[in-house]
Design a protein around this motif. Structure first.
Motif, PDB file in Angstrom:
ATOM      1  N   ILE A   4       0.842  -1.202   0.000  1.00 44.05           N
ATOM      2  CA  ILE A   4       0.000   0.000   0.000  1.00 44.05           C
ATOM      3  C   ILE A   4       0.880   1.257   0.000  1.00 44.05           C
ATOM      4  O   ILE A   4       2.092   1.174   0.217  1.00 44.05           O
ATOM      5  N   ILE A   5       0.219   2.384  -0.215  1.00 39.99           N
ATOM      6  CA  ILE A   5       0.895   3.674  -0.044  1.00 39.99           C
ATOM      7  C   ILE A   5       0.416   4.257   1.288  1.00 39.99           C
ATOM      8  O   ILE A   5      -0.788   4.277   1.566  1.00 39.99           O
ATOM      9  N   ILE A   6       1.367   4.716   2.092  1.00 40.97           N
ATOM     10  CA  ILE A   6       1.016   5.382   3.353  1.00 40.97           C
ATOM     11  C   ILE A   6       1.422   6.854   3.226  1.00 40.97           C
ATOM     12  O   ILE A   6       2.595   7.159   2.983  1.00 40.97           O
ATOM     13  N   ALA A   7       0.438   7.736   3.336  1.00 38.42           N
ATOM     14  CA  ALA A   7       0.692   9.183   3.227  1.00 38.42           C
ATOM     15  C   ALA A   7       0.599   9.786   4.620  1.00 38.42           C
ATOM     16  O   ALA A   7      -0.399   9.602   5.321  1.00 38.42           O
ATOM     17  N   LEU A 143      -3.699   4.429   3.003  1.00 37.54           N
ATOM     18  CA  LEU A 143      -3.730   4.905   4.387  1.00 37.54           C
ATOM     19  C   LEU A 143      -3.196   6.331   4.442  1.00 37.54           C
ATOM     20  O   LEU A 143      -2.082   6.603   3.986  1.00 37.54           O
ATOM     21  N   LYS A 144      -4.031   7.226   4.977  1.00 42.45           N
ATOM     22  CA  LYS A 144      -3.623   8.632   5.106  1.00 42.45           C
ATOM     23  C   LYS A 144      -3.685   9.021   6.576  1.00 42.45           C
ATOM     24  O   LYS A 144      -4.725   8.857   7.216  1.00 42.45           O
ATOM     25  N   ALA A 199      -8.457  11.171   5.654  1.00 42.08           N
ATOM     26  CA  ALA A 199      -7.272  10.953   6.506  1.00 42.08           C
ATOM     27  C   ALA A 199      -7.697  10.725   7.959  1.00 42.08           C
ATOM     28  O   ALA A 199      -8.730  11.227   8.401  1.00 42.08           O
ATOM     29  N   ILE A 200      -6.863   9.986   8.680  1.00 44.75           N
ATOM     30  CA  ILE A 200      -7.107   9.748  10.103  1.00 44.75           C
ATOM     31  C   ILE A 200      -6.218  10.704  10.885  1.00 44.75           C
ATOM     32  O   ILE A 200      -5.003  10.721  10.679  1.00 44.75           O
ATOM     33  N   LEU A 219      -3.177   0.171  11.898  1.00 45.32           N
ATOM     34  CA  LEU A 219      -3.990   0.716  10.810  1.00 45.32           C
ATOM     35  C   LEU A 219      -3.445   0.242   9.454  1.00 45.32           C
ATOM     36  O   LEU A 219      -4.203  -0.132   8.555  1.00 45.32           O
ATOM     37  N   ALA A 220      -2.114   0.232   9.342  1.00 49.01           N
ATOM     38  CA  ALA A 220      -1.490  -0.189   8.077  1.00 49.01           C
ATOM     39  C   ALA A 220      -1.783  -1.668   7.822  1.00 49.01           C
ATOM     40  O   ALA A 220      -2.147  -2.058   6.701  1.00 49.01           O
ATOM     41  N   MET A 221      -1.664  -2.505   8.864  1.00 51.47           N
ATOM     42  CA  MET A 221      -1.910  -3.941   8.678  1.00 51.47           C
ATOM     43  C   MET A 221      -3.360  -4.192   8.270  1.00 51.47           C
ATOM     44  O   MET A 221      -3.634  -5.048   7.433  1.00 51.47           O
ATOM     45  N   GLU A 222      -4.270  -3.402   8.856  1.00 45.50           N
ATOM     46  CA  GLU A 222      -5.686  -3.533   8.466  1.00 45.50           C
ATOM     47  C   GLU A 222      -5.858  -3.275   6.977  1.00 45.50           C
ATOM     48  O   GLU A 222      -6.526  -4.004   6.271  1.00 45.50           O
TER      49      GLU A 222
END
Ligand code: DC
Length: 233
Positions: A4-7, A143-144, A199-200, A219-222
């Motif tokens: 995934i991309i995480i911002a 994921l933001k 975004a969270i 959150l990333a693993m989800e």
């Protein structure tokens, strides 16, 4: 496992890069600190007396700028290279910090850097931190995170960062610099700092690095599991 991309976006001194670095290391993803890229352009402009009111001068200068990130085996950190030279220490100076926000308002500078940032994403698997990653660079990031922290804590963190790089930091100067950058970064016309709708928000004023890391890691693993399950159907 799908990538995934995480911002990670937020105000200066919220610990975005520290979190992004730790996330990237644990997921074996690439980490890109986009603030370092704006700082490298700013350093070039300062060193070469580029007039930031003159669009032709800016366009000509951008043609001469190459930014790379390389691992420094001595510090075990990633250093920012400007035109082949390691300028990691110089880009963290107050001289650069005091000029980087005005430079970041220039649309031609932003499009020059945003294009490079978007190209760094070959196979997702990237953690990128900055001000406009979730809104402009990767609006489709899975994921933001939008990070906030109280002013006092941000000032202390910036002072520590400056001292870690072997430079002297003055409390009032750092406080003034953070406040004026917040204002310019969030009110500029082109890609102002703002929280993406999806975004969270995490306020890390009262969180330890570990608590914050664990929260974002979950959150990333989800998101990774969600994506892997969806694509295996
Ligand atoms: O994250 P930092 O404090 O090193 O960033 C330095 C400056 O660069 C920040 O004040 C605004 C600008 N910046 C930006 O406009 N967009 C980004 N994606 C990253 C940084």
């Amino acid at each position: 496992m799908k990538s995934i991309i995480i911002a990670i976006d937020g105000f200066s001194g919220c610990g975005k890069s520290t979190l992004a670095k730790a996330m990237a290391a644990s997921l074996n993803y690439r980490h890109i600190d986009t603030g370092a890229m704006y700082r490298a352009v700013t350093l070039y402009f300062l060193d070469n007396d580029v007039d930031i009111e003159n669009q032709n001068e800016i366009a000509a200068a951008l043609k001469n700028i190459t930014i790379e990130f390389k691992h420094n085996p001595e510090t075990n950190q990633t250093d920012t290279f400007l035109n082949g030279e390691d300028r990691e220490i110089a880009i963290r100076s107050l001289r650069v910090a005091n000029f980087v926000s005005p430079v970041s308002t220039i649309s031609s500078v932003r499009s020059f850097l945003v294009k490079q940032q978007q190209k760094m994403n070959d196979h997702r698997a990237i953690v990128m931190d900055g001000r406009d990653i979730g809104t402009v660079v990767f609006p489709d990031a899975e994921l933001k995170i939008f990070m906030v922290a109280n002013d006092e804590i941000r000032i202390q963190r910036r002072l520590e960062e400056i001292q870690l790089k072997g430079q002297l930091g003055n409390y009032d100067e750092v406080a003034h610099n953070l406040k004026s950058r917040d204002l310019i970064d969030s009110t500029r016309l082109d890609s102002p700092l703002r929280k993406a709708d999806d975004a969270i928000e995490i306020d890390n004023s009262m969180l330890t690095r570990e608590e914050q890391f664990n929260m974002v890691y979950l959150l990333a693993m989800e998101k990774i599991n969600e994506k892997s399950n969806l694509e295996s159907i």
